[in-house]
Scaffold this motif. Sequence first.
Motif, mmCIF file in Angstrom:
data_model
loop_
_atom_site.group_PDB
_atom_site.id
_atom_site.type_symbol
_atom_site.label_atom_id
_atom_site.label_comp_id
_atom_site.label_asym_id
_atom_site.label_seq_id
_atom_site.Cartn_x
_atom_site.Cartn_y
_atom_site.Cartn_z
ATOM 1 N N ARG A 228 0.765 -1.318 -0.051
ATOM 2 C CA ARG A 228 -0.005 -0.066 -0.134
ATOM 3 C C ARG A 228 1.214 1.146 -0.059
ATOM 4 N N GLN A 376 -6.483 -2.105 -8.913
ATOM 5 C CA GLN A 376 -6.319 -1.730 -7.520
ATOM 6 C C GLN A 376 -7.277 -0.565 -7.299
ATOM 7 N N HIS A 380 -9.353 -0.192 -3.944
ATOM 8 C CA HIS A 380 -9.360 1.013 -3.002
ATOM 9 C C HIS A 380 -10.783 1.635 -2.769
ATOM 10 N N GLN A 394 -3.297 5.204 -0.276
ATOM 11 C CA GLN A 394 -2.868 4.292 -1.335
ATOM 12 C C GLN A 394 -2.341 4.926 -2.483
ATOM 13 N N HIS A 396 -1.272 5.064 -6.417
ATOM 14 C CA HIS A 396 -1.775 4.476 -7.889
ATOM 15 C C HIS A 396 -1.067 4.639 -9.062
#
Length: 421
Positions: A228, A376, A380, A394, A396
């Motif tokens: 993360r 992802q 999230h 997080q 990205h």
Amino acid sequence: MGRPPDPHSTLVPVRTTAAPGLTPDLIAGLPCESPDTREGRGAGPVGGGSRWPQRHLGLPLCPLPGPHWAPIAVAVVAGILVVSCLLCAICCCCRHGHRHGKKPRDKEAVGLGSLPGTTTTHLVQPDMDNEGDPKPWGRLLLSLQYDFGSQEIRVGLKQAADLRPGGPGGTADPYARVSLSTQAGRWHETRVHRGTLCPVFDETCCFHVSPAELPRSSLQVQVLDFRRFSRHEPLGSLSLPLGAVDLQHVLELWHQLGPPGTAEPEQTGDLCFSLRYAPGSGRLTVVVLEARGLSPTLADPYVKIQLMLNQRKWKKRKTQARKGPAAPYFNEAFAFLVPVSQVQSVDLVLAVWARGPQFRAEPVGKVLLGARASGQPLQHWADMLAHPRRPITQWHHLRPAREVDRALALQPRLRLPLPGS
């Protein structure tokens, strides 16, 4: 009558007292005689007179008696030596027998008991010495189907097995990233599967490839361990040339994963932000933290946040521009009112903008979150809904702007479970 003494002979006292440092060998050289013998030779009284040497008298040599403890000491030393030798022999026999008696049991455990006795030692080495064994990287089950009418290849990511742990805990949070070698910047990411080395992806993605491009295209698959707050750890990779695959039929095969490649797919940078949703008040809070990996040729980067409802722009905000850095730090928060009844219909888009070489602001890359997202970003968004009133942060990857715009119109909706439902 005794003979007169020889003037050239050496006189030796009758009783010679040994010095304190006299050795037993010197003491053993003294003669053994009796008083009668002395009187017969005409020797003088003790302490005086003289006598003939022993070699002239023909008397036998007789060693003086030694101490009484000498034989006992010799016997004790000899016993200690014998016992030491016996102990050494017993230890050697035990080691020899343990070493040679354990190997046959090991051979039976690995299935080598039926081999002839001429088997050499290197045949029973562990499997880890085999450097060509691809098992440690795991396997991947893929299905391929090509539609000649629409000129699309459909890639089905079924599952992975026997992955290598990415961290010291003995497990991983794997996900897969699929791309084509001829389409830089485009890829598909699966959902993240927590705490498993045998994830079941069961996802499908499509790539538009013309029949002329098939022979020079390769399918690239990377399996990564999700982190993360840091870069994701690669677990294995697969490169499958499409020109060597018969795409006339649907193929579903297991493929061995190889070592992870050092080159990451072409990216435009990363963006870190947090999401927080309060169902009671319907408040969605987005905190833009920082970006990294931006091109050094860009200037004055900033982030634009768009909230879309039913594929239409609804609300938008943007951060302050940062002067020139490739890793700008924003740390700005934005709040949107999104009722629970509409949270399944909204799409959140975060785009990084910057001035390029032509001094005109243009989008560097975008991140799409919501029910239309995948990989992802979808994970999230689901974590935000599963943990209300708690910020979820997080990193990205930024995707090309055109690809995100196309995904907003083409991908179907996905209903996500709401908190408390």
